[in-house]
Design an enzyme around this catalytic site. Structure first.
Site, PDB file in Angstrom:
ATOM      1  N   THR A 191       0.882  -1.172   0.000  1.00  0.00           N
ATOM      2  CA  THR A 191       0.000   0.000   0.000  1.00  0.00           C
ATOM      3  C   THR A 191       0.918   1.219   0.000  1.00  0.00           C
ATOM      4  O   THR A 191       2.036   1.154   0.502  1.00  0.00           O
ATOM      5  CB  THR A 191      -0.908   0.044   1.241  1.00  0.00           C
ATOM      6  N   GLU A 336      -5.647  -4.227  -0.078  1.00  0.00           N
ATOM      7  CA  GLU A 336      -5.911  -5.375   0.802  1.00  0.00           C
ATOM      8  C   GLU A 336      -7.109  -6.211   0.364  1.00  0.00           C
ATOM      9  O   GLU A 336      -7.328  -7.295   0.875  1.00  0.00           O
ATOM     10  CB  GLU A 336      -6.162  -4.889   2.245  1.00  0.00           C
ATOM     11  N   LYS A 444     -13.434  16.848  11.687  1.00  0.00           N
ATOM     12  CA  LYS A 444     -14.293  16.882  12.865  1.00  0.00           C
ATOM     13  C   LYS A 444     -14.414  18.313  13.346  1.00  0.00           C
ATOM     14  O   LYS A 444     -13.443  18.898  13.799  1.00  0.00           O
ATOM     15  CB  LYS A 444     -13.740  15.974  13.965  1.00  0.00           C
ATOM     16  N   TRP A 449     -19.020  15.306  12.300  1.00  0.00           N
ATOM     17  CA  TRP A 449     -18.262  14.962  11.103  1.00  0.00           C
ATOM     18  C   TRP A 449     -18.711  15.756   9.889  1.00  0.00           C
ATOM     19  O   TRP A 449     -19.883  15.917   9.640  1.00  0.00           O
ATOM     20  CB  TRP A 449     -18.460  13.477  10.758  1.00  0.00           C
TER      21      TRP A 449
HETATM   22  P1  ADP Z   1      -3.461   3.828  -0.252  1.00  0.00           P
HETATM   23  O1  ADP Z   1      -4.284   4.953  -0.859  1.00  0.00           O
HETATM   24  O2  ADP Z   1      -3.236   3.951   1.216  1.00  0.00           O
HETATM   25  O3  ADP Z   1      -2.302   3.457  -1.031  1.00  0.00           O
HETATM   26  P2  ADP Z   1      -5.134   1.928  -1.562  1.00  0.00           P
HETATM   27  O4  ADP Z   1      -4.558   2.343  -2.871  1.00  0.00           O
HETATM   28  O5  ADP Z   1      -5.283   0.496  -1.297  1.00  0.00           O
HETATM   29  O6  ADP Z   1      -4.346   2.522  -0.364  1.00  0.00           O
HETATM   30  O7  ADP Z   1      -6.485   2.711  -1.444  1.00  0.00           O
HETATM   31  C1  ADP Z   1      -7.587   2.225  -0.722  1.00  0.00           C
HETATM   32  C2  ADP Z   1      -8.420   3.367  -0.244  1.00  0.00           C
HETATM   33  O8  ADP Z   1      -8.805   4.219  -1.325  1.00  0.00           O
HETATM   34  C3  ADP Z   1      -9.719   2.930   0.353  1.00  0.00           C
HETATM   35  O9  ADP Z   1      -9.543   2.490   1.672  1.00  0.00           O
HETATM   36  C4  ADP Z   1     -10.538   4.206   0.259  1.00  0.00           C
HETATM   37  O10 ADP Z   1     -10.222   5.111   1.301  1.00  0.00           O
HETATM   38  C5  ADP Z   1     -10.063   4.814  -1.028  1.00  0.00           C
HETATM   39  N1  ADP Z   1     -11.008   4.521  -2.101  1.00  0.00           N
HETATM   40  C6  ADP Z   1     -10.925   3.564  -3.038  1.00  0.00           C
HETATM   41  N2  ADP Z   1     -11.973   3.612  -3.868  1.00  0.00           N
HETATM   42  C7  ADP Z   1     -12.766   4.631  -3.454  1.00  0.00           C
HETATM   43  C8  ADP Z   1     -13.999   5.188  -3.885  1.00  0.00           C
HETATM   44  N3  ADP Z   1     -14.634   4.733  -4.960  1.00  0.00           N
HETATM   45  N4  ADP Z   1     -14.503   6.209  -3.177  1.00  0.00           N
HETATM   46  C9  ADP Z   1     -13.867   6.707  -2.104  1.00  0.00           C
HETATM   47  N5  ADP Z   1     -12.706   6.227  -1.647  1.00  0.00           N
HETATM   48  C10 ADP Z   1     -12.153   5.200  -2.309  1.00  0.00           C
END
Ligand code: ADP
Length: 552
Positions: A191, A336, A444, A449
């Site tokens: 990630t 994940e 917040k 929220w």
């Molecule tokens: P990181 O951004 O930490 O590298 P990931 O690429 O795995 O991790 O991104 C996952 C996160 O991206 C999700 O937990 C969520 O917060 C966000 N995300 C993914 N798809 C969407 C969506 N369609 N709308 C809003 N948030 C999203």
């Protein structure tokens, strides 16, 4: 009593075997790193993947060893993948957008012995590896001797020359694939670290195989042999959201964009190759629409796009449909979750409505497919009602969801085996999920929220706005107040008052960003998402001197 069905381990090498056998002449078209568009087929790709396996064996790579790739989407990248995975080694996809320090940290953590990289990354990678301690024994550059970069010494192998003459079939002496359990590790993807140190998600053959079935469901990606697929989402983002497995699984033609993801380059490929399906983060699509606006270009073959990775602004859904007849499916997922968790395909109730009335529904992140279970919990772990209003932490469970991280101890599941996504969401009585924020991005204010996603959505519907981000900034009276950051389209003008007027009446009064800042460019992180951490840091003091009576 056991069933009497065959033991046929779900290993991903079978996907490419199937593609080569049943769809052998179907094309994979790539914009190569050397420049020209090159064409190959699943049958050829299969043979070259076998050659990769042979070469890796010769380098001493065995089951469980980690072999990394640092490359854009291309047929070469695909053959390297299958060549690694086929012999039971672990394909670790490195993200070239990371800082070299972070990249080396990840290489070290993963224990990568070999890296196969695009030539364009050679200067950065060689410099990074030269000055840091890493387990890397071999670097192979994905081109030929004629394109050897000046920085690459003789110990660096050039891919085409390294492959040449190797056996491309088992009969000729290539290593057999598979023959290991389906739980064997297959791929490793970190990630991006937007939430702390990067964490390695270790996919198994089984999880990738099941995820392939999962996304092929008609209400998820619904891909078919007749499709022409442009995966813009990079293979280093959770297996190109699974497309790198699903496209060969059905024998769809693949169009690989290489490094050029700007609107003009994407449009050219869409039209010249007859693309019917594509997938990418919102920023890429915003770039495409801006290009189409500027040039009057059309989308003559595209039918459906999946947009995910961050919230899809309403304007994308609407404009794709109204102006180009293209259906947007809004997806949610994370590294994940392999990554697809939910998809916004309409159910019977929504499909019966005119498109404009479907929009509020399609804006949500959608329903989980078979294989994904969701629940919402409050801070104490108690379940939150699925009434479409109450929000809680989104928890997920299923065979394509991580249960731990590579080389990192510690339980990441709750007592019922659910993984905490770190997202805040609601689920309506029809089972449709909506993300309101990431827990760490939630604003917040006065104990309540504010959803940054909702404000961003409305802000991006302003005709002059290219991109918008809302972050919470410390405030002397309200703990935090929203700050709106705007990147305008080229040539557009708008001031803070115009933005606030645009939001006014569409959000609760107390959600109104106290201030609007215009930026030449909103910073993006390594996965193409707005880098809110950087924005929060940059504007941390913005409201520090605010009069206590000012906001409220
Ligand atoms: P990181 O951004 O930490 O590298 P990931 O690429 O795995 O991790 O991104 C996952 C996160 O991206 C999700 O937990 C969520 O917060 C966000 N995300 C993914 N798809 C969407 C969506 N369609 N709308 C809003 N948030 C999203």
């Amino acid at each position: 009593m056991l069933g009497l069905m065959q033991d046929w381990p779900l290993t991903v090498d079978r996907i490419l075997d199937h593609a080569a056998h049943r769809h052998g002449t179907r094309e994979i078209v790539s914009r190569s790193v050397e420049g020209p568009v090159v064409r190959t087929t699943y049958a050829e790709l299969h043979g070259r993947a076998k050659q990769v396996s042979h070469g890796l064996r010769e380098l001493g790579i065995a089951r469980g060893d980690r072999v990394a790739t640092l490359a854009w989407n291309s047929a070469r990248h695909m053959e390297v993948w299958y060549g690694i995975m086929g012999i039971g080694a672990v394909c670790h996809t490195l993200n070239p957008r990371l800082h070299p320090d972070q990249l080396c940290w990840i290489i070290q953590n993963a224990g990568d012995q070999v890296i196969l990289a695009d030539i364009g990354f050679a200067p950065m990678l060689l410099a990074a590896l030269a000055t840091r301690e890493t387990p890397v024994e071999r670097l192979i550059l994905l081109s030929d001797e004629a394109h050897r970069p000046p920085q690459a010494g003789p110990d660096v192998l050039m891919y085409e020359d390294w492959l040449a003459g190797r056996p491309a079939t088992d009969a000729a002496g290539a290593p057999a694939w598979g023959r290991f359990g389906e739980e064997t590790a297959c791929g490793l993807c970190y990630t991006s670290g937007t939430t702390g140190d990067p964490k390695g998600v270790l996919y198994s053959h089984r999880s990738n195989f099941l995820h392939t079935f999962l996304i092929l469901q008609a209400d998820i990606m619904g891909l078919s042999a007749a499709d022409v697929i442009l995966p813009i989402v990079p293979m280093f983002h959770a297996n190109a959201w699974g497309v790198a497995f699903a496209a060969p699984a059905v024998g769809a033609k693949m169009v690989m964009p290489g490094s050029r993801l700007d609107g003009a380059s994407v449009h050219e490929l869409l039209e010249t190759e007859g693309v019917t399906f594509s997938a990418a983060v919102p920023t890429v699509w915003q770039g495409l629409l801006q290009h189409l606006d500027a040039t009057g270009g059309k989308l003559t073959t595209l039918k459906r796009v999946v947009i995910g990775g961050s919230a899809c602004p309403e304007v994308l859904l609407r404009r794709f449909w109204d102006d180009y007849g293209v259906e947007v499916r809004h997806a949610w997922g994370m590294t994940e979750t392999s990554p697809v968790g939910t998809m916004g395909a309409p159910d019977a109730r929504a499909a019966a409505l005119p498109f404009a009335e479907q929009l509020p529904w399609r804006m949500k992140q959608g329903r989980p497919p078979l294989g994904i279970e969701l629940k919402l919990v409050d801070d104490g772990g108690a379940e939150v009602a699925e009434d479409g209003v109450s929000v809680g932490r989104l928890m997920v469970r299923g065979p394509t969801v991580a249960r731990g991280y590579f080389a990192r101890d510690g339980e990441v599941l709750d007592a019922d085996g659910f993984f905490d996504t770190g997202d805040i969401a609601s689920i309506d009585p029809h089972g449709v999920m909506q993300i309101t924020d990431r827990a760490k991005d939630v604003i917040k204010s006065g104990g309540e929220w504010i959803s940054s996603i909702e404000i961003e959505n409305i802000a991006t519907s302003h005709p002059g706005v290219a991109m918008a981000a809302v972050v919470g900034v410390a405030h002397p009276k309200w703990d935090e107040r929203p700050l709106l950051l705007v990147q305008l389209k080229p040539g557009a003008t708008a001031d803070g008052k115009a933005m606030q007027d645009h939001l006014s009446g569409r959000i609760a009064k107390w959600w109104m960003p106290d201030d609007v800042v215009f930026l030449d460019e909103i910073p993006l992180g390594a996965t193409g998402k707005v880098d809110k951490k950087a924005l929060r840091a940059k504007f941390a003091e913005r409201y520090a001197a605010t009069e206590l009576s000012a906001a409220g």
